[in-house]
Design a protein around this motif. Structure first.
Motif, PDB file in Angstrom:
ATOM      1  N   LEU A 196       0.827  -1.210   0.000  1.00  0.00           N
ATOM      2  CA  LEU A 196       0.000   0.000   0.000  1.00  0.00           C
ATOM      3  C   LEU A 196       0.863   1.262   0.000  1.00  0.00           C
ATOM      4  O   LEU A 196       1.922   1.298   0.648  1.00  0.00           O
ATOM      5  N   LYS A 197       0.372   2.285  -0.716  1.00  0.00           N
ATOM      6  CA  LYS A 197       1.039   3.595  -0.646  1.00  0.00           C
ATOM      7  C   LYS A 197       0.709   4.196   0.721  1.00  0.00           C
ATOM      8  O   LYS A 197      -0.231   3.744   1.379  1.00  0.00           O
ATOM      9  N   LYS A 198       1.420   5.250   1.086  1.00  0.00           N
ATOM     10  CA  LYS A 198       1.223   5.866   2.403  1.00  0.00           C
ATOM     11  C   LYS A 198      -0.240   6.257   2.623  1.00  0.00           C
ATOM     12  O   LYS A 198      -0.829   5.984   3.672  1.00  0.00           O
ATOM     13  N   SER A 199      -0.822   6.888   1.604  1.00  0.00           N
ATOM     14  CA  SER A 199      -2.214   7.368   1.740  1.00  0.00           C
ATOM     15  C   SER A 199      -3.181   6.181   1.838  1.00  0.00           C
ATOM     16  O   SER A 199      -4.191   6.234   2.540  1.00  0.00           O
ATOM     17  N   GLU A 200      -2.844   5.088   1.140  1.00  0.00           N
ATOM     18  CA  GLU A 200      -3.703   3.898   1.170  1.00  0.00           C
ATOM     19  C   GLU A 200      -3.622   3.207   2.536  1.00  0.00           C
ATOM     20  O   GLU A 200      -4.625   2.703   3.053  1.00  0.00           O
ATOM     21  N   LEU A 201      -2.427   3.217   3.102  1.00  0.00           N
ATOM     22  CA  LEU A 201      -2.244   2.609   4.423  1.00  0.00           C
ATOM     23  C   LEU A 201      -3.068   3.374   5.472  1.00  0.00           C
ATOM     24  O   LEU A 201      -3.716   2.785   6.339  1.00  0.00           O
ATOM     25  N   ALA A 204      -6.572   2.284   5.076  1.00  0.00           N
ATOM     26  CA  ALA A 204      -6.787   0.931   5.626  1.00  0.00           C
ATOM     27  C   ALA A 204      -6.939   0.998   7.147  1.00  0.00           C
ATOM     28  O   ALA A 204      -7.760   0.289   7.738  1.00  0.00           O
ATOM     29  N   LYS A 205      -6.159   1.877   7.774  1.00  0.00           N
ATOM     30  CA  LYS A 205      -6.242   2.033   9.230  1.00  0.00           C
ATOM     31  C   LYS A 205      -7.621   2.563   9.617  1.00  0.00           C
ATOM     32  O   LYS A 205      -8.241   2.089  10.570  1.00  0.00           O
ATOM     33  N   LYS A 206      -8.095   3.545   8.857  1.00  0.00           N
ATOM     34  CA  LYS A 206      -9.406   4.143   9.165  1.00  0.00           C
ATOM     35  C   LYS A 206     -10.508   3.110   8.968  1.00  0.00           C
ATOM     36  O   LYS A 206     -11.445   3.022   9.769  1.00  0.00           O
ATOM     37  N   ILE A 207     -10.414   2.337   7.906  1.00  0.00           N
ATOM     38  CA  ILE A 207     -11.439   1.317   7.620  1.00  0.00           C
ATOM     39  C   ILE A 207     -11.452   0.272   8.739  1.00  0.00           C
ATOM     40  O   ILE A 207     -12.509  -0.135   9.223  1.00  0.00           O
ATOM     41  N   SER A 208     -10.267  -0.141   9.196  1.00  0.00           N
ATOM     42  CA  SER A 208     -10.188  -1.125  10.286  1.00  0.00           C
ATOM     43  C   SER A 208     -10.837  -0.577  11.553  1.00  0.00           C
ATOM     44  O   SER A 208     -11.588  -1.288  12.229  1.00  0.00           O
ATOM     45  N   SER A 209     -10.552   0.686  11.882  1.00  0.00           N
ATOM     46  CA  SER A 209     -11.165   1.295  13.072  1.00  0.00           C
ATOM     47  C   SER A 209     -12.673   1.284  12.934  1.00  0.00           C
ATOM     48  O   SER A 209     -13.392   0.961  13.882  1.00  0.00           O
ATOM     49  N   TYR A 270     -10.773  -4.541  -1.592  1.00  0.00           N
ATOM     50  CA  TYR A 270      -9.633  -4.070  -2.375  1.00  0.00           C
ATOM     51  C   TYR A 270      -9.430  -2.571  -2.196  1.00  0.00           C
ATOM     52  O   TYR A 270     -10.390  -1.807  -2.298  1.00  0.00           O
ATOM     53  N   ILE A 271      -8.176  -2.172  -1.938  1.00  0.00           N
ATOM     54  CA  ILE A 271      -7.795  -0.771  -2.112  1.00  0.00           C
ATOM     55  C   ILE A 271      -6.969  -0.780  -3.397  1.00  0.00           C
ATOM     56  O   ILE A 271      -5.873  -1.352  -3.428  1.00  0.00           O
ATOM     57  N   ASN A 272      -7.495  -0.205  -4.434  1.00  0.00           N
ATOM     58  CA  ASN A 272      -6.929  -0.370  -5.781  1.00  0.00           C
ATOM     59  C   ASN A 272      -6.731  -1.866  -6.067  1.00  0.00           C
ATOM     60  O   ASN A 272      -7.697  -2.586  -6.024  1.00  0.00           O
ATOM     61  N   ASN A 273      -5.458  -2.316  -6.263  1.00  0.00           N
ATOM     62  CA  ASN A 273      -5.313  -3.740  -6.603  1.00  0.00           C
ATOM     63  C   ASN A 273      -4.945  -4.612  -5.408  1.00  0.00           C
ATOM     64  O   ASN A 273      -4.729  -5.806  -5.562  1.00  0.00           O
ATOM     65  N   VAL A 274      -4.849  -4.000  -4.239  1.00  0.00           N
ATOM     66  CA  VAL A 274      -4.386  -4.756  -3.073  1.00  0.00           C
ATOM     67  C   VAL A 274      -5.586  -5.294  -2.291  1.00  0.00           C
ATOM     68  O   VAL A 274      -6.449  -4.534  -1.868  1.00  0.00           O
ATOM     69  N   ARG A 275      -5.617  -6.629  -2.131  1.00  0.00           N
ATOM     70  CA  ARG A 275      -6.753  -7.264  -1.438  1.00  0.00           C
ATOM     71  C   ARG A 275      -6.387  -7.488   0.029  1.00  0.00           C
ATOM     72  O   ARG A 275      -5.394  -8.149   0.335  1.00  0.00           O
TER      73      ARG A 275
END
Ligand code: AMP
Length: 280
Positions: A196-201, A204-209, A270-275
């Motif tokens: 993941l790129k920095k912004s994607e990471l 992902a953190k926000k989605i997990s929360s 998926y965030i872009n191509n990362v599952r």
């Protein structure tokens, strides 16, 4: 003296089955941690548990081609051997097994692995052939290594459930489930986070929360299906992500559930191509 002794006790790196058989001859009470490398705090927690509970610990690093249902996903899977060596050495792991494909797939199976229809849910539905590949490789590695205990993470809960159900192991081999290790935002550590790129990471953190909070909110709410569907739409819209699934599943029956009792919220998106996958 103790320091000096420790200095000479080195991790043995086993690159083929000859090395493996030679090293494991006469080793009992062996703990096994199977991984695909690119090690992180989740893997480290499994390894530490094995080191504590078993006399010797073997870690495998093998990016198993047969469990990838997409060639590019296999090609792009993060690999970082140098960093992995240094982590494993520091932890004082006894053996690192890094087989080639031929070491693992040196014999043909007599019968194909087939999941029962009722097990074809969640990732089994969305990643065709994935778990058949996982069960096959776990079966093979267990036969080769003959461990007393195998340490696996609840992060991949469905994998743990299916491996327990389908692999043929000696009755004395136990599979130990280990808790998911998360960062402070509830994001589970995962090798795929490295893609993941920095912004994607950050996303992902926000989605997990949010999913962690959703699970709490569901409680015994009779409207769980509606709440889950609303959250799914909201997250899809807000973060521009694509869900494979967001479902509440009873972890004993592995069927859809209406309450959080004995159930977990399973997600793949998926965030872009990362599952990414997780369960709360
Ligand atoms: P992998 O290298 O992704 O195949 O994972 C190897 C093992 O580590 C599997 O049993 C995973 O379930 C486990 N694992 C991966 N991430 C975590 C985590 N965040 N916490 C605990 N275990 C994990």
């Amino acid at each position: 003296m103790f320091y000096l002794l420790n200095y000479f006790i080195q991790m043995k790196i086993l690159l083929n089955n000859n090395d493996l058989n030679e090293a494991l001859y006469n080793v009992s009470n062996l703990g096994f941690v199977p991984t695909m490398g690119s090690l992180h705090k989740g893997h480290i927690s499994l390894i530490k548990r094995s080191l504590k509970e078993c006399k010797k610990t073997i870690v495998s690093i093998f990016v198993n081609p047969t469990q990838f249902n997409n060639k590019n996903d296999y090609k792009n899977y993060p690999r970082n051997n140098r960093n992995d060596f240094s982590i494993l050495k520091k932890l004082k792991v006894n053996f690192l097994y890094m087989p080639k494909k031929n070491d693992v797939y040196y014999f043909k199976r007599k019968s194909l692995i087939k999941l029962k229809k009722k097990d074809k849910i969640l990732c089994a539905k969305y990643r065709k052939g994935h778990f058949e590949g996982v069960i096959d490789v776990m079966d093979r590695l267990t036969k080769l290594i003959k461990p007393k205990k195998i340490y696996m993470g609840e992060k991949d809960f469905q994998q743990l459930y299916l491996v327990k159900k389908y692999i043929k192991k000696k009755p004395k081999t136990k599979i130990i489930s280990c808790k998911t290790i998360r960062d402070t935002n509830k994001l589970a550590f995962s090798s795929r986070n490295k893609l993941l790129k920095k912004s994607e990471l950050k996303m992902a953190k926000k989605i997990s929360s949010e999913l962690f909070l959703l699970k709490r909110k569901l409680g015994n709410n009779k409207n769980s299906k509606k709440l889950i569907s609303q959250k799914k739409n909201q997250l899809t819209y807000f973060y521009d992500i694509k869900f494979d699934y967001l479902e509440l599943i009873n972890i004993s029956t592995f069927k859809n559930s209406n309450t959080t009792k004995n159930s977990k919220l399973f997600v793949a998106y998926y965030i872009n191509n990362v599952r990414l996958i997780d369960n709360f």
